[in-house]
Design a protein around this motif. Structure first.
Motif, PDB file in Angstrom:
ATOM      1  N   PHE A  37      32.289  35.545  36.106  1.00  0.00           N
ATOM      2  CA  PHE A  37      33.350  36.321  35.915  1.00  0.00           C
ATOM      3  C   PHE A  37      33.691  36.386  34.285  1.00  0.00           C
ATOM      4  O   PHE A  37      34.394  35.392  33.836  1.00  0.00           O
ATOM      5  N   ASP A  38      33.656  37.463  33.749  1.00  0.00           N
ATOM      6  CA  ASP A  38      33.521  37.597  32.300  1.00  0.00           C
ATOM      7  C   ASP A  38      35.148  37.979  32.070  1.00  0.00           C
ATOM      8  O   ASP A  38      35.509  39.058  32.154  1.00  0.00           O
ATOM      9  N   THR A  39      36.011  37.071  31.615  1.00  0.00           N
ATOM     10  CA  THR A  39      37.434  37.182  31.566  1.00  0.00           C
ATOM     11  C   THR A  39      37.744  38.357  30.540  1.00  0.00           C
ATOM     12  O   THR A  39      38.702  39.165  30.777  1.00  0.00           O
ATOM     13  N   ILE A  99      36.748  41.682  32.204  1.00  0.00           N
ATOM     14  CA  ILE A  99      37.762  42.029  33.328  1.00  0.00           C
ATOM     15  C   ILE A  99      39.319  42.581  32.718  1.00  0.00           C
ATOM     16  O   ILE A  99      39.936  43.252  33.210  1.00  0.00           O
ATOM     17  N   HIS A 100      39.575  41.717  31.734  1.00  0.00           N
ATOM     18  CA  HIS A 100      40.916  41.982  31.092  1.00  0.00           C
ATOM     19  C   HIS A 100      41.039  43.199  30.424  1.00  0.00           C
ATOM     20  O   HIS A 100      42.138  44.015  30.447  1.00  0.00           O
ATOM     21  N   ARG A 129      39.754  40.376  40.884  1.00  0.00           N
ATOM     22  CA  ARG A 129      38.349  40.631  41.037  1.00  0.00           C
ATOM     23  C   ARG A 129      37.562  39.494  41.778  1.00  0.00           C
ATOM     24  O   ARG A 129      36.844  39.761  42.582  1.00  0.00           O
ATOM     25  N   ASN A 145      42.510  33.614  26.561  1.00  0.00           N
ATOM     26  CA  ASN A 145      42.788  32.909  27.970  1.00  0.00           C
ATOM     27  C   ASN A 145      44.220  31.889  27.611  1.00  0.00           C
ATOM     28  O   ASN A 145      44.872  31.941  28.216  1.00  0.00           O
ATOM     29  N   VAL A 171      41.721  38.439  36.684  1.00  0.00           N
ATOM     30  CA  VAL A 171      40.586  37.784  37.118  1.00  0.00           C
ATOM     31  C   VAL A 171      40.559  37.456  38.662  1.00  0.00           C
ATOM     32  O   VAL A 171      39.628  37.462  39.469  1.00  0.00           O
ATOM     33  N   VAL A 183      34.247  31.169  36.200  1.00  0.00           N
ATOM     34  CA  VAL A 183      34.936  32.039  35.431  1.00  0.00           C
ATOM     35  C   VAL A 183      34.779  31.557  34.116  1.00  0.00           C
ATOM     36  O   VAL A 183      34.944  30.360  33.702  1.00  0.00           O
ATOM     37  N   GLY A 217      36.483  31.343  31.159  1.00  0.00           N
ATOM     38  CA  GLY A 217      38.033  31.338  31.131  1.00  0.00           C
ATOM     39  C   GLY A 217      38.250  30.975  29.486  1.00  0.00           C
ATOM     40  O   GLY A 217      39.251  30.558  29.251  1.00  0.00           O
ATOM     41  N   TYR A 239      45.696  28.963  35.612  1.00  0.00           N
ATOM     42  CA  TYR A 239      44.508  29.621  36.614  1.00  0.00           C
ATOM     43  C   TYR A 239      44.765  28.930  37.820  1.00  0.00           C
ATOM     44  O   TYR A 239      44.519  29.950  38.737  1.00  0.00           O
TER      45      TYR A 239
END
Length: 226
Positions: free
Chosen positions: A208-210, A213-214, A106, A79, A103, A188, A190, A129
């Motif tokens: 939210f698992d970055t 997701i990425h 999402r 990140n 993110v 998040v 992050g 962010y």
């Protein structure tokens, strides 16, 4: 893929990317990718000195190596280093698939308007962010200063070294609860190491698992023409 910051989460990126490709294409298919995993210690030392020009020079050089190796686009497997997206894109000529955008999309799809953010102090305190989320009307809440110090310290002293303790999990859970009480509808994770410690089952609000997701966004982007 630009990895090694830390290798603990870069390993997850590689696994998740290949699993996504296998799920999409079946058989023995896997991701056609190139990864450079750098030595994180010199970069971490420069972070302590706030030497972002030095860090940028390192990552710019690696990004050019990845282009010469045949990369069509770039996934920065961390990140914090997305703070240098502009410099890396200009140096390499490669599009960076941005973690913040993935993110934010999402969160937007989930219909949330306010989220908490955990990460390194650079991620929590700088605007990367906030900018990505703000374009979609999503508000970001970060922990208070003492809690930011705890989150950052655990990342560098434990998570990046492969150390995952119940005590640190409880500290993170407590901080997330505070963010929830301040209005966060989700949180998040992050920093790409935090999902190795905190799971959805640990907290009440959506996580939210970055990393996941990425990696999913990278697979989707790579296979878009397939």
């Amino acid at each position: 893929m630009l990895g090694g910051m830390s290798w603990e989460s870069s390993l997850e990126y590689y696994r998740l990317l290949n699993e996504a490709v296998k799920e999409r294409l079946g058989g023995l298919h896997s991701a056609d990718c190139v990864m450079v995993s750098i030595n994180f210690q010199p970069v971490a030392d420069m972070m302590k000195l706030n030497d972002w020009k030095g860090i940028s020079r390192v990552l710019e050089g690696v990004s050019r190596d990845l282009k010469r190796a045949g990369a069509d686009f770039l996934v920065i497997c961390t990140n914090t280093m997305h703070l240098l997206v502009r410099e890396i894109e200009e140096a390499s000529g490669l599009k960076v698939l941005q973690i913040g955008e993935a993110v934010a999309e999402r969160i937007n799809a989930a219909g949330l308007k306010t989220v908490g953010l955990l990460g390194t102090r650079f991620t929590m305190e700088r605007g990367y962010y906030r900018d990505a989320f703000g374009r979609r009307g999503i508000e970001v809440i970060v922990p208070q200063e003492r809690d930011r110090e705890s989150v950052d310290g655990i990342i560098f002293q434990e998570l990046c070294r492969g150390v995952f303790t119940k005590e640190s999990r409880e500290i993170y859970k407590s901080i997330i609860s505070k963010l929830q009480s301040e209005g966060a509808e989700g949180v998040v994770l992050g920093c790409t190491e935090i999902p190795l410690l905190i799971k959805q089952s640990d907290v009440e609000i959506p996580v939210f698992d970055t990393t996941a997701i990425h990696a999913a966004a990278a697979a989707q982007f790579a296979l878009a023409d397939g």
